[in-house]
Design a protein around this motif. Structure first.
Motif, PDB file in Angstrom:
ATOM      1  N   THR A 139      45.957  29.842  35.233  1.00 54.62           N
ATOM      2  CA  THR A 139      44.680  29.912  34.442  1.00 54.62           C
ATOM      3  C   THR A 139      43.606  30.685  34.649  1.00 54.62           C
ATOM      4  OG1 THR A 139      45.203  27.697  33.309  1.00 54.62           O
ATOM      5  CG2 THR A 139      43.067  28.573  32.871  1.00 54.62           C
ATOM      6  N   ALA A 140      43.167  30.621  36.009  1.00 53.77           N
ATOM      7  CA  ALA A 140      42.021  31.413  36.491  1.00 53.77           C
ATOM      8  C   ALA A 140      42.564  33.027  36.366  1.00 53.77           C
ATOM      9  CB  ALA A 140      41.648  30.932  37.789  1.00 53.77           C
ATOM     10  N   ASN A 141      43.542  33.136  36.839  1.00 51.59           N
ATOM     11  CA  ASN A 141      44.277  34.652  36.833  1.00 51.59           C
ATOM     12  C   ASN A 141      44.174  35.053  35.378  1.00 51.59           C
ATOM     13  OD1 ASN A 141      45.358  36.957  38.015  1.00 51.59           O
ATOM     14  ND2 ASN A 141      47.444  36.221  37.316  1.00 51.59           N
ATOM     15  N   GLU A 142      44.476  34.384  34.473  1.00 53.20           N
ATOM     16  CA  GLU A 142      44.603  34.815  33.098  1.00 53.20           C
ATOM     17  C   GLU A 142      43.119  35.233  32.505  1.00 53.20           C
ATOM     18  OE1 GLU A 142      46.571  31.891  30.694  1.00 53.20           O
ATOM     19  OE2 GLU A 142      48.553  32.251  31.420  1.00 53.20           O
ATOM     20  N   MET A 143      42.166  34.231  33.022  1.00 57.63           N
ATOM     21  CA  MET A 143      40.819  34.282  32.498  1.00 57.63           C
ATOM     22  C   MET A 143      40.151  35.786  33.238  1.00 57.63           C
ATOM     23  SD  MET A 143      39.380  30.372  32.564  1.00 57.63           S
ATOM     24  CE  MET A 143      37.581  30.897  32.225  1.00 57.63           C
ATOM     25  N   THR A 144      40.595  35.774  34.271  1.00 56.65           N
ATOM     26  CA  THR A 144      40.107  37.121  35.074  1.00 56.65           C
ATOM     27  C   THR A 144      40.670  38.383  34.376  1.00 56.65           C
ATOM     28  OG1 THR A 144      40.011  35.750  37.395  1.00 56.65           O
ATOM     29  CG2 THR A 144      40.195  38.310  37.395  1.00 56.65           C
ATOM     30  N   GLN A 145      41.705  38.135  34.035  1.00 58.47           N
ATOM     31  CA  GLN A 145      42.582  39.616  33.430  1.00 58.47           C
ATOM     32  C   GLN A 145      41.543  39.551  31.994  1.00 58.47           C
ATOM     33  OE1 GLN A 145      44.645  41.474  34.415  1.00 58.47           O
ATOM     34  NE2 GLN A 145      45.156  40.175  36.228  1.00 58.47           N
ATOM     35  N   ARG A 146      41.328  38.595  31.406  1.00 55.59           N
ATOM     36  CA  ARG A 146      40.591  38.790  30.128  1.00 55.59           C
ATOM     37  C   ARG A 146      39.202  39.282  30.423  1.00 55.59           C
ATOM     38  NH1 ARG A 146      42.773  33.629  28.754  1.00 55.59           N
ATOM     39  NH2 ARG A 146      40.810  32.669  29.021  1.00 55.59           N
ATOM     40  N   MET A 147      38.495  38.788  31.383  1.00 52.46           N
ATOM     41  CA  MET A 147      37.122  39.223  31.948  1.00 52.46           C
ATOM     42  C   MET A 147      37.211  40.658  32.168  1.00 52.46           C
ATOM     43  SD  MET A 147      34.528  37.878  34.830  1.00 52.46           S
ATOM     44  CE  MET A 147      35.547  38.589  36.327  1.00 52.46           C
ATOM     45  N   THR A 148      38.295  41.118  33.085  1.00 52.06           N
ATOM     46  CA  THR A 148      38.513  42.691  33.169  1.00 52.06           C
ATOM     47  C   THR A 148      38.627  43.469  31.922  1.00 52.06           C
ATOM     48  OG1 THR A 148      39.746  41.830  35.268  1.00 52.06           O
ATOM     49  CG2 THR A 148      40.109  44.058  34.402  1.00 52.06           C
ATOM     50  N   GLY A 149      39.309  42.584  31.074  1.00 53.34           N
ATOM     51  CA  GLY A 149      39.316  43.631  29.819  1.00 53.34           C
ATOM     52  C   GLY A 149      38.187  43.750  29.134  1.00 53.34           C
ATOM     53  N   VAL A 150      37.212  42.583  29.220  1.00 48.52           N
ATOM     54  CA  VAL A 150      35.879  42.513  28.559  1.00 48.52           C
ATOM     55  C   VAL A 150      35.024  43.620  29.001  1.00 48.52           C
ATOM     56  CG1 VAL A 150      33.726  41.519  28.110  1.00 48.52           C
ATOM     57  CG2 VAL A 150      36.048  40.154  27.633  1.00 48.52           C
ATOM     58  N   ILE A 177      23.561  50.371  34.200  1.00 47.05           N
ATOM     59  CA  ILE A 177      24.638  49.542  33.659  1.00 47.05           C
ATOM     60  C   ILE A 177      26.152  49.818  34.034  1.00 47.05           C
ATOM     61  CG2 ILE A 177      25.695  48.725  31.375  1.00 47.05           C
ATOM     62  CD1 ILE A 177      22.904  48.826  30.144  1.00 47.05           C
ATOM     63  N   SER A 178      26.200  51.213  33.964  1.00 51.61           N
ATOM     64  CA  SER A 178      27.515  51.574  34.292  1.00 51.61           C
ATOM     65  C   SER A 178      28.055  51.443  35.669  1.00 51.61           C
ATOM     66  CB  SER A 178      27.710  53.304  34.166  1.00 51.61           C
ATOM     67  OG  SER A 178      28.845  53.635  34.584  1.00 51.61           O
ATOM     68  N   GLN A 179      27.065  51.808  36.590  1.00 51.44           N
ATOM     69  CA  GLN A 179      27.382  51.228  37.989  1.00 51.44           C
ATOM     70  C   GLN A 179      27.502  49.767  38.253  1.00 51.44           C
ATOM     71  OE1 GLN A 179      23.661  52.614  40.109  1.00 51.44           O
ATOM     72  NE2 GLN A 179      24.167  54.917  40.070  1.00 51.44           N
ATOM     73  N   GLU A 180      26.533  48.845  37.427  1.00 48.45           N
ATOM     74  CA  GLU A 180      26.751  47.513  37.454  1.00 48.45           C
ATOM     75  C   GLU A 180      28.159  47.117  37.101  1.00 48.45           C
ATOM     76  OE1 GLU A 180      25.314  45.211  39.022  1.00 48.45           O
ATOM     77  OE2 GLU A 180      23.374  46.625  39.643  1.00 48.45           O
ATOM     78  N   ILE A 181      28.681  47.658  35.867  1.00 47.86           N
ATOM     79  CA  ILE A 181      30.015  47.608  35.356  1.00 47.86           C
ATOM     80  C   ILE A 181      30.934  47.904  36.261  1.00 47.86           C
ATOM     81  CG2 ILE A 181      31.507  48.192  33.441  1.00 47.86           C
ATOM     82  CD1 ILE A 181      29.388  48.310  31.564  1.00 47.86           C
ATOM     83  N   THR A 182      30.545  48.798  36.983  1.00 46.67           N
ATOM     84  CA  THR A 182      32.076  49.655  37.992  1.00 46.67           C
ATOM     85  C   THR A 182      31.835  48.391  39.068  1.00 46.67           C
ATOM     86  OG1 THR A 182      31.354  51.896  37.493  1.00 46.67           O
ATOM     87  CG2 THR A 182      32.452  51.320  39.557  1.00 46.67           C
ATOM     88  N   GLY A 183      30.897  48.063  39.584  1.00 46.18           N
ATOM     89  CA  GLY A 183      30.618  46.878  40.452  1.00 46.18           C
ATOM     90  C   GLY A 183      31.393  45.582  40.016  1.00 46.18           C
ATOM     91  N   ILE A 184      31.161  45.311  38.709  1.00 51.75           N
ATOM     92  CA  ILE A 184      31.831  44.186  38.256  1.00 51.75           C
ATOM     93  C   ILE A 184      33.294  44.270  38.287  1.00 51.75           C
ATOM     94  CG2 ILE A 184      32.089  42.954  36.031  1.00 51.75           C
ATOM     95  CD1 ILE A 184      29.001  43.014  35.505  1.00 51.75           C
ATOM     96  N   ALA A 207      38.576  43.213  39.978  1.00 50.52           N
ATOM     97  CA  ALA A 207      39.638  43.406  40.730  1.00 50.52           C
ATOM     98  C   ALA A 207      40.050  42.900  41.893  1.00 50.52           C
ATOM     99  CB  ALA A 207      39.716  45.047  40.797  1.00 50.52           C
ATOM    100  N   GLU A 208      38.910  42.694  42.557  1.00 53.87           N
ATOM    101  CA  GLU A 208      39.087  41.855  44.030  1.00 53.87           C
ATOM    102  C   GLU A 208      39.526  40.683  43.638  1.00 53.87           C
ATOM    103  OE1 GLU A 208      35.593  42.445  46.243  1.00 53.87           O
ATOM    104  OE2 GLU A 208      36.109  44.646  46.822  1.00 53.87           O
ATOM    105  N   VAL A 209      38.678  39.819  42.707  1.00 56.51           N
ATOM    106  CA  VAL A 209      38.850  38.599  42.249  1.00 56.51           C
ATOM    107  C   VAL A 209      40.610  38.279  41.864  1.00 56.51           C
ATOM    108  CG1 VAL A 209      38.227  36.716  40.655  1.00 56.51           C
ATOM    109  CG2 VAL A 209      36.465  37.972  41.765  1.00 56.51           C
ATOM    110  N   ALA A 210      40.712  39.363  40.936  1.00 57.28           N
ATOM    111  CA  ALA A 210      42.092  39.236  40.439  1.00 57.28           C
ATOM    112  C   ALA A 210      43.161  39.487  41.507  1.00 57.28           C
ATOM    113  CB  ALA A 210      42.196  40.499  39.478  1.00 57.28           C
ATOM    114  N   HIS A 211      43.056  40.308  42.426  1.00 59.67           N
ATOM    115  CA  HIS A 211      43.641  40.668  43.726  1.00 59.67           C
ATOM    116  C   HIS A 211      43.919  39.127  44.349  1.00 59.67           C
ATOM    117  CE1 HIS A 211      45.916  42.370  46.877  1.00 59.67           C
ATOM    118  NE2 HIS A 211      44.983  42.059  47.787  1.00 59.67           N
ATOM    119  N   ALA A 212      42.487  38.674  44.579  1.00 60.71           N
ATOM    120  CA  ALA A 212      42.370  37.385  45.292  1.00 60.71           C
ATOM    121  C   ALA A 212      43.240  36.267  44.785  1.00 60.71           C
ATOM    122  CB  ALA A 212      41.189  36.905  45.805  1.00 60.71           C
ATOM    123  N   LEU A 213      43.081  36.243  43.301  1.00 63.39           N
ATOM    124  CA  LEU A 213      43.540  35.113  42.533  1.00 63.39           C
ATOM    125  C   LEU A 213      45.184  35.303  42.548  1.00 63.39           C
ATOM    126  CD1 LEU A 213      41.264  34.808  39.696  1.00 63.39           C
ATOM    127  CD2 LEU A 213      41.781  33.096  41.289  1.00 63.39           C
TER     128      LEU A 213
END
Length: 497
Positions: free
Chosen positions: A333-344, A404-411, A416-422
Motif C-alpha cells: 500500500t505504501a509503495n502504491e501511495m509513493t508512486q501516486r505521490m511521485t506522479g503528483v 519551487i522547482s528546486q523543492e519539487i526536484t528535492g521532493i 525516488a529514494e522513498v520509493a526505492h527504500a519501500l
C-alpha cells in the motif's frame, strides 16, 4: 570172492583176510585184473558210484574216469605201472553213473601170486568229495584274496616264509630280499624293540587274531600304512603252526586323513578362537545394547519434549507468518501511495514549468513596455514604472518558481529514494514472508518428523530389548557350537587314526 594168494601159514592168511574184510566194511572196495578190467566191487563202492555190480563187472576202470583223463598219456602209464606191480595212492577225480564228478581218496594195491606175478589190483577208496570241495572253495577264496590283497606268511617266531607279488610290490622288495628275514624289518626301530611289539607276536603264538591299521616301513625307509589282519593257522588239534597276513595298502588314504586331521585341527583352532571372540563380542554387545536401551529411552523422552517445543515454535511461526503477510500488504500500500505521490510531484513540475514560461513572457512584456515607455518620453514614465514593477514581480515569480522547482526536484529525489527504500523494504518483507512461509512449512514437517522420531525411538527401545535377548541366545548358541566343534574334532581324530 577171492582175496588173492597169501604166503605163510593158514593162521597168517586168516589174519590178512580179516583185515581185508574189516577194510571192506568201512571203505569202498573194488578189484581189477592187471589190465584194469573190473572183477568185483563191494556195496560201499556200488553206493558211492551209483552202479550195481552187474553193470560194472567186466567193464574197464576207465568207465569211472572223465574223458579228458582217459585220453591222457598219464592215464595209460598209470595202468602200466600197476600191472608192473607198483603201488599207487592219492586223491582222484572220478565220474558217477549220473555223470556227477566226485573225488576218491584211493590206494591201488597190486596182489601177487607165489611167483611174484600180479594177479589183481585191489582198490580201497573213501569219498572225499565234500572235503575236496571245501578245500577247493577255501583255495579259491585264498587265491581271490591273494589276487586282490598283499599276502605274506610267517613262522611262529615271525620269520618270513613267502609273500605274493602284491605284498612285494607294496613294500618294494623282491622275495629273495626278505625270505628268512624277521617281520621286524618292516617296522620302525623303536617299535621293533618295544614290549608292545613283543606282546604282538606272543598273542599270535597263542592263536589270537590281530587286525587293524598299521604303520610299516618299506624299502628305502618309505612310510607305508596298511589295513591288515594277522591270522594264526592251526593244525588239526588247534595248535598254531604259522601266521598268514592279509593286507591292503592304505597309504594314500591315511595320508589324506592325516592331512585332513591337520587341516581340521587348524580350522577348529581358528573356529575356537572365533567362537571365543564371538562370545566376547556378544558379551560386549549385551552391555552396549543395555546402554543403548537406556540412551534410547532418554532420547525418546527428549524427542517427545522436542516435539512439544517444535509444536510451540510452529504456532509462533504461524503467527509471525500472519504478521509478515500484513506487513507485506502495508508495504504494498505504501509503495502504491509513493508512486501516486511521485506522479503528483511530476505534475507539479509541469505546472512550475508553465509558471516559468509565463514569468518569462511577462518579463519579455515588461522589457517591451520599458522600451516603449522610453520612446514615449514623459508620457510613458508611469507606464515604465508599472512595467518595472511587473518586471520585478516577474523576476520574483521566476525566483519563486526556481525555488519551487528546486523543492519539487528535492521532493522527487526524496520520493525516488522513498520509493526505492519501500521497494527494498518490500523485497525484504517478501523475502521474510517467503522465509517465514518456508520455515513454517519446515517446522510443520519437522513436527511430523519429530512425532515419527518419537514413535520410532519407542519402537527402537523395544527393538534394542529384543536385540539384547537375541544376543543372549547367540551367546548360548556359540557355546553349543563350541561343544559341537569339540565333539567333531574328537571324531576327526578317531577318523585319522
Amino acid at each position: 570172492m577171492g582175496f588173492g594168494i597169501f604166503k605163510g601159514d593158514n593162521k597168517h592168511a586168516l589174519a590178512e583176510e580179516q583185515v581185508s574184510a574189516a577194510l571192506s566194511r568201512s571203505m569202498a572196495r573194488i578189484e581189477f585184473d592187471a589190465k584194469g578190467n573190473i572183477l568185483w566191487a563191494n556195496d560201499n563202492f556200488q553206493n558211492v558210484m551209483g552202479y550195481s555190480l552187474e553193470e560194472i563187472v567186466g567193464q574197464h576202470h576207465s568207465m569211472f574216469v572223465p574223458e579228458e583223463i582217459v585220453r591222457s598219456a598219464e592215464y595209460q602209464g598209470f595202468w602200466k605201472k600197476l600191472g608192473a606191480g607198483e603201488f599207487a595212492s592219492g586223491a582222484f577225480p572220478r565220474k558217477r553213473k549220473d555223470g556227477q564228478l566226485l573225488w576218491l581218496e584211493s590206494t591201488y594195491n597190486p596182489i601177487f601170486d607165489d611167483k611174484g606175478k600180479v594177479l589183481k589190483i585191489v582198490k580201497f577208496a573213501s569219498d572225499i568229495t565234500e572235503r575236496r570241495n571245501e578245500r577247493a572253495l577255501l583255495q579259491s577264496v585264498f587265491e581271490a584274496i591273494s589276487a586282490s590283497q598283499a599276502v605274506i606268511e610267517f613262522d611262529l617266531q615271525g620269520h618270513i616264509l613267502k609273500a605274493n607279488e602284491n605284498f612285494l610290490t607294496v613294500m618294494g622288495y623282491s622275495m629273495d630280499e626278505i625270505r628268512g628275514k624277521h617281520h621286524s624289518m618292516f617296522v620302525e626301530g623303536d617299535y621293533g624293540k618295544s614290549s608292545e611289539y613283543k606282546a604282538f607276536w606272543q598273542n599270535l603264538n597263542q592263536g589270537k587274531f590281530q587286525a587293524g591299521q598299521f604303520k610299516r616301513v618299506g624299502k628305502g625307509g618309505r612310510e607305508i600304512w596298511i589295513e591288515a589282519s594277522y591270522n594264526p593257522v592251526l593244525d588239526a588239534v588247534g595248535k598254531p603252526i604259522k601266521v598268514i597276513k592279509f593286507a591292503t595298502d592304505i597309504t594314500e588314504q591315511t595320508k589324506l586323513l592325516l592331512n585332513l586331521k591337520q587341516m581340521i585341527d587348524g580350522n577348529f583352532a581358528e573356529i575356537e578362537t572365533n567362537i571365543a571372540n564371538l562370545n566376547q563380542r556378544t558379551a560386549n554387545g549385551v552391555d552396549v545394547s543395555a546402554n543403548t536401551l537406556e540412551l534410547t529411552k532418554t532420547v525418546a523422552a527428549s524427542a517427545e519434549q522436542m516435539a512439544a517445543s517444535i509444536s510451540e515454535i510452529s504456532r509462533s511461526m504461524s503467527q509471525s507468518q500472519s504478521e509478515t503477510e500484513r506487513a507485506f500488504d502495508q508495504t504494498e500500500t505504501a509503495n502504491e501511495m509513493t508512486q501516486r505521490m511521485t506522479g503528483v510531484v511530476d505534475e507539479m513540475g509541469s505546472i512550475v514549468e508553465v509558471i516559468r514560461n509565463i514569468a518569462g513572457q511577462i518579463n519579455l512584456l515588461a522589457l517591451n513596455a520599458t522600451i516603449e515607455s522610453a520612446r514615449a518620453g514623459e508620457a510613458g514614465k508611469g507606464f515604465a514604472v508599472v512595467a518595472n514593477e511587473v518586471k520585478n514581480l516577474a523576476n520574483q515569480a521566476a525566483r519563486a518558481t526556481e525555488d519551487i522547482s528546486q523543492e519539487i526536484t528535492g521532493i522527487q529525489s526524496i520520493s525516488a529514494e522513498v520509493a526505492h527504500a519501500l521497494e527494498v523494504i518490500r523485497g525484504s518483507v517478501e523475502t521474510v514472508r517467503n522465509d517465514v512461509t518456508n520455515i513454517s512449512s519446515a517446522v510443520a514437517e519437522q513436527t511430523a518428523v519429530t512425532d515419527n522420531v518419537s514413535v520410532n525411538m519407542r519402537d527402537m527401545a523395544h527393538t534394542v530389548e529384543g536385540l539384547s535377548r537375541d544376543l543372549e541366545v547367540i551367546r548360548a548358541t556359540s557355546d553349543e557350537v563350541a561343544s559341537s566343534v569339540y565333539k567333531t574334532r574328537e571324531a576327526a581324530e578317531v577318523l585319522a587314526r
